[in-house]
Design an enzyme around this catalytic site. Structure first.
Site, PDB file in Angstrom:
ATOM      1  N   CYS A 118       0.786  -1.260  -0.014  1.00  0.00           N
ATOM      2  CA  CYS A 118       0.070  -0.039  -0.141  1.00  0.00           C
ATOM      3  C   CYS A 118       0.921   1.122  -0.073  1.00  0.00           C
ATOM      4  O   CYS A 118       2.123   0.967   0.263  1.00  0.00           O
ATOM      5  CB  CYS A 118      -0.990  -0.100   1.342  1.00  0.00           C
ATOM      6  SG  CYS A 118      -2.322   1.159   0.997  1.00  0.00           S
ATOM      7  N   CYS A 128      -3.946   6.174   0.117  1.00  0.00           N
ATOM      8  CA  CYS A 128      -3.343   4.848  -0.432  1.00  0.00           C
ATOM      9  C   CYS A 128      -3.112   5.132  -1.896  1.00  0.00           C
ATOM     10  O   CYS A 128      -2.511   3.883  -2.499  1.00  0.00           O
ATOM     11  CB  CYS A 128      -4.266   3.676   0.039  1.00  0.00           C
ATOM     12  SG  CYS A 128      -4.698   3.611   1.464  1.00  0.00           S
ATOM     13  N   LYS A 193     -12.099  -4.682   1.911  1.00  0.00           N
ATOM     14  CA  LYS A 193     -11.484  -3.717   3.023  1.00  0.00           C
ATOM     15  C   LYS A 193     -12.496  -2.561   3.047  1.00  0.00           C
ATOM     16  O   LYS A 193     -12.842  -1.804   2.222  1.00  0.00           O
ATOM     17  CB  LYS A 193     -10.086  -3.300   2.568  1.00  0.00           C
ATOM     18  CG  LYS A 193      -9.378  -2.480   3.648  1.00  0.00           C
ATOM     19  CD  LYS A 193      -8.179  -2.300   3.478  1.00  0.00           C
ATOM     20  CE  LYS A 193      -7.382  -1.195   4.373  1.00  0.00           C
ATOM     21  NZ  LYS A 193      -6.085  -0.882   4.073  1.00  0.00           N
ATOM     22  N   ARG A 215     -10.889   7.757   3.612  1.00  0.00           N
ATOM     23  CA  ARG A 215     -10.764   6.712   2.685  1.00  0.00           C
ATOM     24  C   ARG A 215     -11.856   6.147   1.947  1.00  0.00           C
ATOM     25  O   ARG A 215     -11.810   5.117   1.183  1.00  0.00           O
ATOM     26  CB  ARG A 215      -9.999   5.565   3.257  1.00  0.00           C
ATOM     27  CG  ARG A 215      -8.743   6.071   3.859  1.00  0.00           C
ATOM     28  CD  ARG A 215      -7.475   4.906   3.828  1.00  0.00           C
ATOM     29  NE  ARG A 215      -6.604   5.027   4.813  1.00  0.00           N
ATOM     30  CZ  ARG A 215      -5.391   5.777   4.662  1.00  0.00           C
ATOM     31  NH1 ARG A 215      -5.472   6.577   3.908  1.00  0.00           N
ATOM     32  NH2 ARG A 215      -4.568   5.742   5.690  1.00  0.00           N
ATOM     33  N   GLU A 231     -16.372  -7.761  -5.243  1.00  0.00           N
ATOM     34  CA  GLU A 231     -14.947  -7.320  -5.008  1.00  0.00           C
ATOM     35  C   GLU A 231     -13.919  -8.847  -4.756  1.00  0.00           C
ATOM     36  O   GLU A 231     -13.129  -8.675  -5.800  1.00  0.00           O
ATOM     37  CB  GLU A 231     -14.589  -6.715  -3.524  1.00  0.00           C
ATOM     38  CG  GLU A 231     -15.009  -5.040  -3.670  1.00  0.00           C
ATOM     39  CD  GLU A 231     -13.756  -4.598  -4.575  1.00  0.00           C
ATOM     40  OE1 GLU A 231     -12.907  -4.812  -4.996  1.00  0.00           O
ATOM     41  OE2 GLU A 231     -13.952  -2.952  -4.497  1.00  0.00           O
ATOM     42  N   LYS A 246     -11.734  -7.673   5.881  1.00  0.00           N
ATOM     43  CA  LYS A 246     -10.982  -6.624   6.870  1.00  0.00           C
ATOM     44  C   LYS A 246     -11.955  -5.420   7.043  1.00  0.00           C
ATOM     45  O   LYS A 246     -12.483  -4.989   6.126  1.00  0.00           O
ATOM     46  CB  LYS A 246      -9.736  -6.433   6.312  1.00  0.00           C
ATOM     47  CG  LYS A 246      -9.063  -5.274   7.160  1.00  0.00           C
ATOM     48  CD  LYS A 246      -7.792  -4.714   6.546  1.00  0.00           C
ATOM     49  CE  LYS A 246      -7.105  -3.741   7.569  1.00  0.00           C
ATOM     50  NZ  LYS A 246      -6.052  -2.975   7.028  1.00  0.00           N
TER      51      LYS A 246
HETATM   52  C1  PBG Z   1      -2.934   0.108   4.868  1.00  0.00           C
HETATM   53  C2  PBG Z   1      -3.454  -0.705   5.867  1.00  0.00           C
HETATM   54  C3  PBG Z   1      -4.351  -0.205   7.013  1.00  0.00           C
HETATM   55  C4  PBG Z   1      -4.548  -1.346   7.785  1.00  0.00           C
HETATM   56  C5  PBG Z   1      -3.707  -2.443   7.116  1.00  0.00           C
HETATM   57  N1  PBG Z   1      -3.127  -2.092   5.884  1.00  0.00           N
HETATM   58  C6  PBG Z   1      -4.726   0.989   7.287  1.00  0.00           C
HETATM   59  C7  PBG Z   1      -5.794   1.648   6.324  1.00  0.00           C
HETATM   60  O1  PBG Z   1      -6.540   1.375   5.337  1.00  0.00           O
HETATM   61  O2  PBG Z   1      -5.916   2.916   6.809  1.00  0.00           O
HETATM   62  C8  PBG Z   1      -5.283  -1.458   8.978  1.00  0.00           C
HETATM   63  C9  PBG Z   1      -4.869  -2.558   9.880  1.00  0.00           C
HETATM   64  C10 PBG Z   1      -5.531  -2.471  11.393  1.00  0.00           C
HETATM   65  O3  PBG Z   1      -6.139  -1.579  11.680  1.00  0.00           O
HETATM   66  O4  PBG Z   1      -4.867  -3.374  11.976  1.00  0.00           O
HETATM   67  N2  PBG Z   1      -3.790   0.663   3.859  1.00  0.00           N
END
Ligand code: PBG
Length: 320
Positions: A118, A128, A193, A215, A231, A246
């Site tokens: 990322c 991102c 996500k 985001r 997705e 996630k």
């Molecule tokens: C990167 C990313 C994030 C997380 C994992 N990869 C943060 C986000 O999208 O802001 C979150 C992981 C966590 O909260 O443990 N983009």
């Protein structure tokens, strides 16, 4: 089937060995991934040990302990020295994650090294992808993400996990990896996500909070589940080897739906906020951390996850 008094479900609950015989869900260290943050300077976090940052020496020490205790896989996140518009720290040869991988690979041959792919930790604005006219430009971000993934694998990563939520990133990563002769490296896509409030502690640890906006223009709306399945489907069509949902606990229904829809290796990310809530409650004496953590992780497995990314992975060898 008979009913009470012939049937008494309590018979198999009487003792621990009886309960063990009929247990449907098991936690095994083999399927846990420990996230780790690496940076030029360490950052101690007593309150949330999973949210600490290691420098390279500290990382080697931490991984040594994890590997010795039986942990099989770690996922690396980098916090660079400098951030810029092009996220240079994400893909440069001497980026912090690339340095960490080159240090870890020869010392831990059997440990699975995953990397989060990322740009948010590396961009000056914390988004991102590449920002053009105040918006994250999908297609211009793809090339940088692909470059990042290739550089991770060349430095020693076993699995790359894109978490940016740009459209088309899995296909572009797969292509770039194959072009570099890296066709045997799997892509674990963070397919669904969500734009979640539960990433708070992570953004502090990774120093990746967006400096403007949020985001929601690329991460998913928490209200949607059909879209999550699309997705997953698109990522699989683009060549994802495994898919991830996630966060985990507030999205168990999404995990279950995706598990039933796709017969592929399936991951869930038990995110920083899920971990922090239990830590905070335990500190106040409101619940017992170990029991609450194991119950949470069991629920994520029961919902259908194969592998789980969790900050509790470090504690599991002592707990299981
Ligand atoms: C990167 C990313 C994030 C997380 C994992 N990869 C943060 C986000 O999208 O802001 C979150 C992981 C966590 O909260 O443990 N983009």
């Amino acid at each position: 089937m008979s009913s009470f008094p012939v049937t008494r479900l309590r018979r198999f609950r009487r003792t621990a060995p009886l309960r063990g015989l009929v247990r449907e869900t098991h936690l095994s260290l083999d399927q846990f991934v420990m996230p780790l943050f690496v940076a030029p300077e360490p950052l101690v976090n007593e309150a949330l040990p999973g949210m600490a940052r290691f420098d390279i020496a500290g990382l080697l020490h931490e991984v040594e302990e994890l590997a010795t205790s039986g942990v099989r896989a770690v996922m690396l996140f980098g916090v660079p020295e400098v951030k810029d518009e092009e996220a240079t720290g994400a893909w440069e040869e001497d980026g912090i994650v690339q340095i960490a991988l080159r240090a870890l690979r020869p010392r831990f041959r059997d440990l699975v090294l995953l990397t989060d792919v990322c740009l948010c930790e590396y961009t000056s604005h914390g988004h991102c992808g590449v920002v053009v006219d105040g918006e994250v430009d999908n297609d211009r971000s793809l090339e940088l993400l692909a470059r990042t993934a290739v550089s991770h694998v060349e430095a020693g990563a076993d699995v790359v996990a894109p978490s940016d939520m740009m459209d088309g990133r899995v296909a572009v990563l797969r292509d770039a990896l194959d072009d570099h002769g890296l066709e045997s490296t799997p892509v674990l896509a963070y397919s669904a996500k969500y734009a979640s409030a539960f990433y708070g502690p992570f953004r502090e640890a990774a120093d990746s909070a967006p400096s403007f906006g949020d985001r929601r223009g690329y991460q998913m709306d928490p209200a949607n589940v059909r879209e999550a399945l699309r997705e997953c489907e698109l990522d699989l069509e683009e060549g994802a080897d495994a898919i991830m949902i996630k966060p985990a606990l507030p999205y168990l229904d999404v995990i279950r739906a995706a598990r039933e829809a796709f017969d592929v290796p399936f991951a869930a990310y038990n995110v920083s906020g899920e971990y922090a809530m239990v830590k905070a409650a335990a500190r106040s004496g409101w619940l017992e951390e170990r029991a609450a953590a194991l119950e949470s992780l069991t629920a994520i497995k029961r919902a259908g996850a194969d592998l789980i990314v969790s900050y509790w992975t470090r504690d599991l060898p002592a707990w299981l």
